[in-house]
Write a protein that holds these residues in place. Structure first.
Motif, PDB file in Angstrom:
ATOM      1  N   UNK A  62       0.858  -1.187   0.000  1.00 43.78           N
ATOM      2  CA  UNK A  62       0.000   0.000   0.000  1.00 43.78           C
ATOM      3  C   UNK A  62       0.890   1.231   0.000  1.00 43.78           C
ATOM      4  N   UNK A  63       0.781   2.030  -1.056  1.00 43.69           N
ATOM      5  CA  UNK A  63       1.538   3.277  -1.168  1.00 43.69           C
ATOM      6  C   UNK A  63       0.571   4.396  -1.534  1.00 43.69           C
ATOM      7  N   UNK A  64       0.181   5.163  -0.538  1.00 36.93           N
ATOM      8  CA  UNK A  64      -0.786   6.228  -0.746  1.00 36.93           C
ATOM      9  C   UNK A  64      -0.244   7.539  -0.183  1.00 36.93           C
ATOM     10  N   UNK A  69     -13.421  -6.185   3.158  1.00 41.04           N
ATOM     11  CA  UNK A  69     -12.205  -6.102   2.340  1.00 41.04           C
ATOM     12  C   UNK A  69     -11.002  -5.628   3.153  1.00 41.04           C
ATOM     13  N   UNK A  70     -11.255  -4.947   4.289  1.00 35.09           N
ATOM     14  CA  UNK A  70     -10.147  -4.512   5.135  1.00 35.09           C
ATOM     15  C   UNK A  70     -10.061  -3.019   5.377  1.00 35.09           C
ATOM     16  N   UNK A  71     -11.142  -2.293   5.106  1.00 39.19           N
ATOM     17  CA  UNK A  71     -11.113  -0.830   5.297  1.00 39.19           C
ATOM     18  C   UNK A  71     -10.830  -0.459   6.749  1.00 39.19           C
ATOM     19  N   UNK A  72     -11.521  -1.136   7.678  1.00 39.33           N
ATOM     20  CA  UNK A  72     -11.313  -0.818   9.092  1.00 39.33           C
ATOM     21  C   UNK A  72      -9.910  -1.180   9.543  1.00 39.33           C
ATOM     22  N   UNK A 111      -7.284  -7.596  -4.977  1.00 38.03           N
ATOM     23  CA  UNK A 111      -5.951  -7.695  -5.568  1.00 38.03           C
ATOM     24  C   UNK A 111      -5.006  -6.561  -5.194  1.00 38.03           C
ATOM     25  N   UNK A 112      -5.561  -5.365  -4.896  1.00 40.09           N
ATOM     26  CA  UNK A 112      -4.677  -4.222  -4.674  1.00 40.09           C
ATOM     27  C   UNK A 112      -5.400  -3.091  -3.965  1.00 40.09           C
ATOM     28  N   UNK A 113      -4.598  -2.124  -3.531  1.00 40.89           N
ATOM     29  CA  UNK A 113      -5.120  -0.875  -2.976  1.00 40.89           C
ATOM     30  C   UNK A 113      -4.577   0.253  -3.836  1.00 40.89           C
TER      31      UNK A 113
END
Length: 264
Positions: free
Chosen positions: A32-34, A50-53, A226-228
């Motif tokens: 994850x690169x944001x 999906x994993x938001x929390x 698959x990705x963020x």
């Protein structure tokens, strides 16, 4: 020194999130690169589970990353003392209030805790900041009401006002429109958009209101299996990113209207 709007408030570097037990590590998302820019409204969206929390808990130091780093103002998140972190990041969570017997004014004033002395006395400056937060969220008329007297929509505005009173560069909200009807969902997200523009604070929120987020946000963080990925909504539409959020047998994303529709 005032930072320009283009400055990066929060960023991640090769971040992997998940859970660690005695036996194994369970990865939820990796690589994850944001980057979140100053003064921007950013929505975090994805399917249920999906994993938001998990991502929000990692970004707010509630749980540790499996690997990689989170930076706030170019400082590693793990290096912040709790009091220092409370001066750069405020949270609006979905947990119920410990006591609804507080007045609106008292609850919003709790946002000043990182700055008050151990007795908790408010200075004139603290009181001015609290009153400004009440005005910015249009709840000055409610300041003497008890929190148990408020509707869900009013209470959510009070929680946002408390975060504003905390006077941080970054505000993070976990599902701020939960339990609200469609009008108040739109109202709260429009309020967040207005606050980001007027206060130049960076506001990140997770939401299931994907259509509204696409219309209102400067940037979106999209979590898939698959990705963020993170980008402006128009770029994500052109890349076909939203078409990967849900199984295509029931729901499709219409790129022309920028919204989801049921398949017949």
């Amino acid at each position: 020194m005032i930072k320009e709007k283009g400055n990066i408030i929060l960023k991640t570097k090769d971040l992997s999130i998940g859970y660690t037990s005695k036996k194994a590590k369970t990865s939820v998302a990796s690589n994850i690169n944001i980057e979140l820019k100053k003064g921007s409204l950013v929505g975090l969206i994805g399917a249920n589970g999906i994993g938001k929390s998990t991502l929000l808990r990692t970004l707010t130091n509630v749980q540790n990353p499996l690997s990689g780093q989170v930076f706030i103002n170019n400082t590693d998140l793990l290096k912040y003392a709790p009091l220092d972190l409370a001066k750069v990041m405020s949270l609006v969570l979905t947990e119920p209030l410990a006591s609804k017997n507080l007045s609106v004014l008292e609850l919003v004033a709790l946002g000043r805790q990182p700055y008050t002395n151990w007795v908790g006395n408010l200075s004139k400056n603290d009181i001015d900041i609290v009153n400004t937060a009440l005005e910015q969220t249009n709840i000055s008329a409610l300041k003497h009401k008890k929190c148990y007297e408020l509707s869900d929509g009013q209470l959510q505005k009070v929680m946002i006002a408390r975060a504003l009173a905390q006077d941080t560069e970054l505000i993070i909200l976990d599902e701020p429109t939960t339990h609200l009807d469609m009008y108040h969902k739109a109202y709260i997200l429009k309020l967040l958009q207005k606050l980001a523009k007027e206060t130049n604070k960076t506001i990140l929120f997770s939401s299931h209101e994907i259509d509204l987020a696409i219309q209102l946000c400067d940037n979106l963080i999209v979590m898939t299996n698959n990705e963020v990925v993170s980008d402006e909504p128009c770029h994500l539409i052109s890349k076909g990113t939203f078409g990967t959020l849900f199984p295509k047998d029931l729901i499709a994303f219409d790129e022309k209207t920028g919204s989801f529709r049921m398949k017949k």
